[in-house]
Design a protein around this motif. Structure first.
Motif, PDB file in Angstrom:
ATOM      1  N   LYS A 340      12.537 -34.982  19.517  1.00 29.35           N
ATOM      2  CA  LYS A 340      13.501 -34.111  20.137  1.00 29.35           C
ATOM      3  C   LYS A 340      14.161 -33.225  19.229  1.00 29.35           C
ATOM      4  CE  LYS A 340      13.153 -38.919  21.843  1.00 29.35           C
ATOM      5  NZ  LYS A 340      14.825 -40.230  21.169  1.00 29.35           N
ATOM      6  N   ARG A 341      13.972 -32.846  18.357  1.00 29.35           N
ATOM      7  CA  ARG A 341      14.445 -31.702  18.053  1.00 29.35           C
ATOM      8  C   ARG A 341      13.272 -30.527  17.948  1.00 29.35           C
ATOM      9  NH1 ARG A 341      16.871 -35.753  16.116  1.00 29.35           N
ATOM     10  NH2 ARG A 341      19.739 -35.911  15.725  1.00 29.35           N
ATOM     11  N   SER A 342      12.109 -30.415  17.919  1.00 30.49           N
ATOM     12  CA  SER A 342      11.205 -29.490  18.107  1.00 30.49           C
ATOM     13  C   SER A 342      11.867 -28.548  18.867  1.00 30.49           C
ATOM     14  CB  SER A 342       9.424 -30.009  18.400  1.00 30.49           C
ATOM     15  OG  SER A 342       9.911 -30.711  19.780  1.00 30.49           O
ATOM     16  N   VAL A 343      12.757 -27.485  19.132  1.00 31.83           N
ATOM     17  CA  VAL A 343      12.278 -27.229  19.611  1.00 31.83           C
ATOM     18  C   VAL A 343      13.099 -25.353  18.581  1.00 31.83           C
ATOM     19  CG1 VAL A 343      15.320 -26.759  19.370  1.00 31.83           C
ATOM     20  CG2 VAL A 343      13.862 -25.246  20.964  1.00 31.83           C
ATOM     21  N   SER A 344      13.172 -27.021  17.438  1.00 35.38           N
ATOM     22  CA  SER A 344      13.330 -25.411  16.538  1.00 35.38           C
ATOM     23  C   SER A 344      12.262 -25.145  15.882  1.00 35.38           C
ATOM     24  CB  SER A 344      14.528 -25.723  15.189  1.00 35.38           C
ATOM     25  OG  SER A 344      13.559 -27.604  14.795  1.00 35.38           O
ATOM     26  N   TRP A 345      11.266 -26.565  15.855  1.00 35.25           N
ATOM     27  CA  TRP A 345       9.383 -26.134  15.182  1.00 35.25           C
ATOM     28  C   TRP A 345       8.706 -24.664  16.480  1.00 35.25           C
ATOM     29  CZ3 TRP A 345       7.124 -27.655  11.545  1.00 35.25           C
ATOM     30  CH2 TRP A 345       5.911 -27.222  11.033  1.00 35.25           C
ATOM     31  N   ALA A 346       9.051 -24.597  17.534  1.00 34.15           N
ATOM     32  CA  ALA A 346       9.398 -23.692  18.150  1.00 34.15           C
ATOM     33  C   ALA A 346       9.491 -22.348  17.650  1.00 34.15           C
ATOM     34  CB  ALA A 346       9.480 -23.642  19.472  1.00 34.15           C
ATOM     35  N   GLU A 347      10.856 -22.456  17.405  1.00 33.73           N
ATOM     36  CA  GLU A 347      11.339 -21.043  16.850  1.00 33.73           C
ATOM     37  C   GLU A 347      11.490 -20.366  15.544  1.00 33.73           C
ATOM     38  OE1 GLU A 347      16.379 -20.000  16.819  1.00 33.73           O
ATOM     39  OE2 GLU A 347      16.059 -21.979  16.576  1.00 33.73           O
ATOM     40  N   GLY A 348      10.986 -21.470  14.913  1.00 31.72           N
ATOM     41  CA  GLY A 348      10.556 -21.618  13.113  1.00 31.72           C
ATOM     42  C   GLY A 348       9.474 -20.580  12.873  1.00 31.72           C
ATOM     43  N   GLY A 349       8.063 -21.762  14.053  1.00 30.20           N
ATOM     44  CA  GLY A 349       6.941 -21.124  13.467  1.00 30.20           C
ATOM     45  C   GLY A 349       5.992 -21.021  14.159  1.00 30.20           C
ATOM     46  N   GLY A 350       6.459 -20.574  16.069  1.00 29.09           N
ATOM     47  CA  GLY A 350       6.075 -20.019  16.736  1.00 29.09           C
ATOM     48  C   GLY A 350       5.204 -21.615  17.410  1.00 29.09           C
ATOM     49  N   HIS A 351       5.325 -22.931  16.979  1.00 26.61           N
ATOM     50  CA  HIS A 351       3.941 -23.798  18.023  1.00 26.61           C
ATOM     51  C   HIS A 351       4.589 -23.726  18.810  1.00 26.61           C
ATOM     52  CE1 HIS A 351       2.494 -24.134  13.956  1.00 26.61           C
ATOM     53  NE2 HIS A 351       3.805 -23.880  13.435  1.00 26.61           N
ATOM     54  N   ILE A 352       3.844 -24.202  19.788  1.00 25.28           N
ATOM     55  CA  ILE A 352       4.606 -25.009  21.604  1.00 25.28           C
ATOM     56  C   ILE A 352       4.825 -26.500  21.763  1.00 25.28           C
ATOM     57  CG2 ILE A 352       3.965 -24.998  24.181  1.00 25.28           C
ATOM     58  CD1 ILE A 352       1.952 -23.288  23.372  1.00 25.28           C
ATOM     59  N   PRO A 353       6.054 -27.586  21.548  1.00 20.47           N
ATOM     60  CA  PRO A 353       6.656 -28.043  21.300  1.00 20.47           C
ATOM     61  C   PRO A 353       5.416 -28.778  22.257  1.00 20.47           C
ATOM     62  CG  PRO A 353       8.356 -26.954  21.610  1.00 20.47           C
ATOM     63  CD  PRO A 353       7.066 -25.802  21.759  1.00 20.47           C
ATOM     64  N   ALA A 354       4.942 -29.991  21.741  1.00 20.97           N
ATOM     65  CA  ALA A 354       4.596 -31.088  23.072  1.00 20.97           C
ATOM     66  C   ALA A 354       5.392 -32.117  23.603  1.00 20.97           C
ATOM     67  CB  ALA A 354       3.296 -31.904  21.633  1.00 20.97           C
ATOM     68  N   TYR A 355       5.765 -32.433  23.209  1.00 23.07           N
ATOM     69  CA  TYR A 355       7.600 -33.332  23.692  1.00 23.07           C
ATOM     70  C   TYR A 355       7.890 -32.027  24.875  1.00 23.07           C
ATOM     71  CZ  TYR A 355      10.859 -36.376  24.040  1.00 23.07           C
ATOM     72  OH  TYR A 355      11.779 -37.596  24.709  1.00 23.07           O
ATOM     73  N   GLN A 356       7.610 -32.174  26.028  1.00 23.80           N
ATOM     74  CA  GLN A 356       7.753 -31.753  27.341  1.00 23.80           C
ATOM     75  C   GLN A 356       8.822 -31.171  27.428  1.00 23.80           C
ATOM     76  OE1 GLN A 356       5.396 -29.969  29.539  1.00 23.80           O
ATOM     77  NE2 GLN A 356       4.964 -30.000  26.889  1.00 23.80           N
ATOM     78  N   PRO A 357      10.192 -32.203  27.513  1.00 28.49           N
ATOM     79  CA  PRO A 357      12.059 -32.606  27.897  1.00 28.49           C
ATOM     80  C   PRO A 357      12.425 -31.612  26.810  1.00 28.49           C
ATOM     81  CG  PRO A 357      11.212 -34.551  27.382  1.00 28.49           C
ATOM     82  CD  PRO A 357      10.216 -34.059  26.937  1.00 28.49           C
ATOM     83  N   VAL A 358      11.506 -30.952  25.691  1.00 25.96           N
ATOM     84  CA  VAL A 358      11.995 -30.067  25.047  1.00 25.96           C
ATOM     85  C   VAL A 358      11.741 -28.002  26.000  1.00 25.96           C
ATOM     86  CG1 VAL A 358      12.298 -28.911  22.826  1.00 25.96           C
ATOM     87  CG2 VAL A 358      11.897 -31.072  22.627  1.00 25.96           C
ATOM     88  N   ILE A 359      10.267 -28.508  26.392  1.00 31.41           N
ATOM     89  CA  ILE A 359       9.475 -27.183  26.827  1.00 31.41           C
ATOM     90  C   ILE A 359      10.327 -27.321  28.037  1.00 31.41           C
ATOM     91  CG2 ILE A 359       8.644 -26.394  28.286  1.00 31.41           C
ATOM     92  CD1 ILE A 359       7.329 -26.391  24.981  1.00 31.41           C
ATOM     93  N   ARG A 360      11.008 -27.838  28.690  1.00 38.69           N
ATOM     94  CA  ARG A 360      11.784 -27.274  29.814  1.00 38.69           C
ATOM     95  C   ARG A 360      13.261 -27.318  29.512  1.00 38.69           C
ATOM     96  NH1 ARG A 360       8.907 -32.442  31.549  1.00 38.69           N
ATOM     97  NH2 ARG A 360      10.294 -34.050  31.139  1.00 38.69           N
TER      98      ARG A 360
END
Length: 434
Positions: A340-360
Motif C-alpha cells: 500500500k506504500r509502494s508509490v515510494s518504491w516507484a518513485e525511488g527505484g522506477g519499478h511499476i507497483p503491482a498493487y493497482q490501487p497505488v497505480i490508480r
C-alpha cells in the motif's frame, strides 16, 4: 507439515536445494530459532538505492506500532541469496518472509521450498487477485495456488534524450515507430545530431542484457519458448534468427557500438553521446540524478505484437518446519502495508507497483516518467517457467555463451541460437534437483 515430511526427507531437500541454487553452502544461520512472536524476520536482496527505499518502507510500517517489528536481513544479490534461501527453506528454518524474483518460482515451489499464500488472509488485509495485474498474478501461481505475491514489475524500456529528439525532428516518431525500418531511421537521424551513436545498448559480458532485448523482440514476433523437463525445448528458430539478425544490424558502430558493456552504454547516454538507450527501469535513479533532459517509453512494438521483457520482485513464504500462527498473521500485515506504500518504491527505484490501487492513485499518476510505462504489466513476458531459469541463475549466461559472438558481428545467428537450444536440452534431460 506432516504429509510433506513423509514425502521428502530433510537430507533430500538439503541436497536438492544446494543443486538448485548453484551448489553453495548455507552459512551458520538459523533465523527461525529464538525469536519473540512479535519479531518478523524478512530476507531480501535489495542493495543500493533499492535497499534504501526498502529500508524506509519497513521503517514506516514498524513506526505504525503494528504489534510486531520487522527485521531486515540483506544478502548478496544473485546466486548467494538464492543458495541461502533454498537451504534455509529445505532445513525448515527459514525467515518468516522473503523476496524472490518471479522468474525463480519454478525452481522453488514445485519442490516444497515455499508455502502458498492464504487468499482469505490476504483479503483480510486488503489484498486480492483483482488488485494485481492478471499476468503478474498468474506468474506467482503454481499448481493452482499463489506462492509469489508481486511487489512490482521491472521491465526493460527505452530511454531517449528529448533535446536530441527535438533537434533530429523525431520526437513524434519515437512515440509512433512500429517497425524495424522506422526504428533504424530514427536511430540514424539521432546519430547525425550526436555525432557518435543513435542508440546506447550495453551487453558485452552480460547475458542478462543480451537476453532482455532478444526475448522482448522474440515475443513481439509471437514466438513461444516452452521448456519442459524431460522433453526437447520447443522454440521458434525462424523468429530467433530474425531477431538476432536485427540486433546484429543495430550494432554497427554507427547506430550503436558493436562491443559496449552496460557501464559504457549508460555513460554514453548520460553524456549526450547517443539519443536513445535500452535499459531497465532500475537505471532511472542514476539517469535522473544526471539532470539530463530525457523521457522513457516502453520498448516500441517493432514486430507486430506488444511484448516486453520484465521480472518482478515478489514476497514468498519460505518453508518452515513449524509455523507460528501469530507471526504468520503479522507477515500478512507487513506485506500488505508495504504494497500500500509502494508509490515510494516507484518513485525511488522506477519499478511499476503491482498493487493497482497505488497505480490508480493521483500520487503515482503524477510521477514522471514512471507513469508513462505503467501499462507494461498488461503484456509482460517473464523467463520461461523452468527450474534452471530466472534472475541470478545461469540460464542467461548460457544464452551469452552461444550468442555473444552473434552480437559482436562474427557469429552466425542460426548457429548461435542452435547452440543455446542444445544447451537447454542438456539441462532439460536432467531431473529437477528438488
Amino acid at each position: 507439515m506432516a504429509s510433506f515430511d513423509r514425502q521428502f526427507s530433510r537430507r533430500r531437500l538439503l541436497s536438492g536445494a544446494a543443486a538448485l541454487a548453484g551448489g553453495g553452502l548455507l552459512l551458520g544461520c538459523a533465523p527461525g530459532a529464538g525469536r519473540s512472536a512479535a519479531e518478523i524476520n524478512y530476507w531480501h536482496l535489495m542493495t543500493g538505492g533499492d535497499g534504501i527505499v526498502m529500508s524506509g518502507l519497513v521503517d514506516a510500517v514498524n513506526a505504525t506500532n503494528p504489534g510486531f517489528h520487522a527485521t531486515q536481513t540483506v544478502l548478496a544479490w544473485g546466486a548467494p541469496y538464492y543458495t541461502k534461501l533454498a537451504m534455509a527453506s529445505a532445513g525448515g528454518r527459514a525467515p518468516d518472509v522473503a523476496i524472490m524474483h518471479a522468474s525463480r518460482l519454478a525452481g522453488y515451489a514445485p519442490g516444497g521450498l515455499l508455502e502458498p499464500w492464504d487468499l482469505d488472509e490476504l483479503a483480510a488485509v486488503g489484498v486480492t487477485e483483482k488488485d494485481i495485474p492478471p499476468l503478474v498474478w498468474q506468474k506467482g501461481q503454481y499448481d493452482g495456488k499463489l506462492y509469489a505475491l508481486a511487489l512490482d514489475t521491472h521491465p526493460f524500456v527505452l530511454y531517449y534524450n528529448t533535446d536530441h529528439a527535438a533537434k533530429a525532428g523525431v520526437t513524434e516518431a519515437i512515440q509512433t515507430m512500429d517497425s524495424p525500418e522506422e526504428f533504424v531511421d530514427v536511430a540514424r537521424k539521432l546519430q547525425l545530431v550526436t555525432g557518435k551513436h543513435g542508440l546506447s545498448y550495453g551487453y558485452l559480458g552480460d547475458g542478462s542484457q543480451m537476453w532482455r532485448l532478444f526475448y522482448t523482440f522474440y515475443r513481439q514476433l509471437g514466438a513461444e519458448m516452452t521448456l519442459v523437463p524431460g522433453k526437447p525445448a520447443q522454440v521458434d528458430e525462424a523468429a530467433a534468427v530474425k531477431v538476432l539478425t536485427f540486433v546484429q544490424s543495430l550494432l554497427d558502430d554507427t547506430i550503436a557500438t558493436r562491443s559496449g558493456d552496460g557501464g559504457t552504454a549508460t555513460s554514453e547516454f548520460l553524456h549526450g553521446e547517443s539519443g536513445m538507450f535500452f535499459g531497465g527501469v532500475w537505471e532511472l535513479p542514476s539517469i535522473k540524478a544526471a539532470k539530463l533532459k530525457f523521457d522513457v517509453r516502453p520498448i516500441p512494438t517493432l514486430f507486430g505484437t506488444e511484448a516486453a521483457y520484465a521480472d518482478s520482485h515478489t514476497f514468498v513464504l519460505p518453508r518452515q518446519s513449524k509455523v507460528d500462527p501469530d507471526r504468520r498473521r503479522h507477515v500478512y500485515r507487513l506485506v500488505a502495508e508495504i504494497l500500500k506504500r509502494s508509490v515510494s518504491w516507484a518513485e525511488g527505484g522506477g519499478h511499476i507497483p503491482a498493487y493497482q490501487p497505488v497505480i490508480r492513485s493521483a500520487e503515482y499518476q503524477a510521477l514522471k516518467p514512471q507513469s508513462n510505462y505503467a501499462g507494461i504489466p498488461a503484456y509482460v513476458n517473464y523467463d520461461p517457467d523452468v527450474w534452471f531459469a530466472g534472475a541470478g541463475s545461469d540460464f542467461q549466461n548460457y544464452f551469452a555463451e552461444n550468442v555473444q559472438n552473434v552480437y559482436l558481428g562474427s557469429g552466425d545467428p542460426a548457429a548461435g541460437f542452435d547452440g543455446f537450444v542444445k544447451r537447454l536440452n542438456v539441462l532439460l534431460d536432467r531431473p529437477q534437483p528438488v
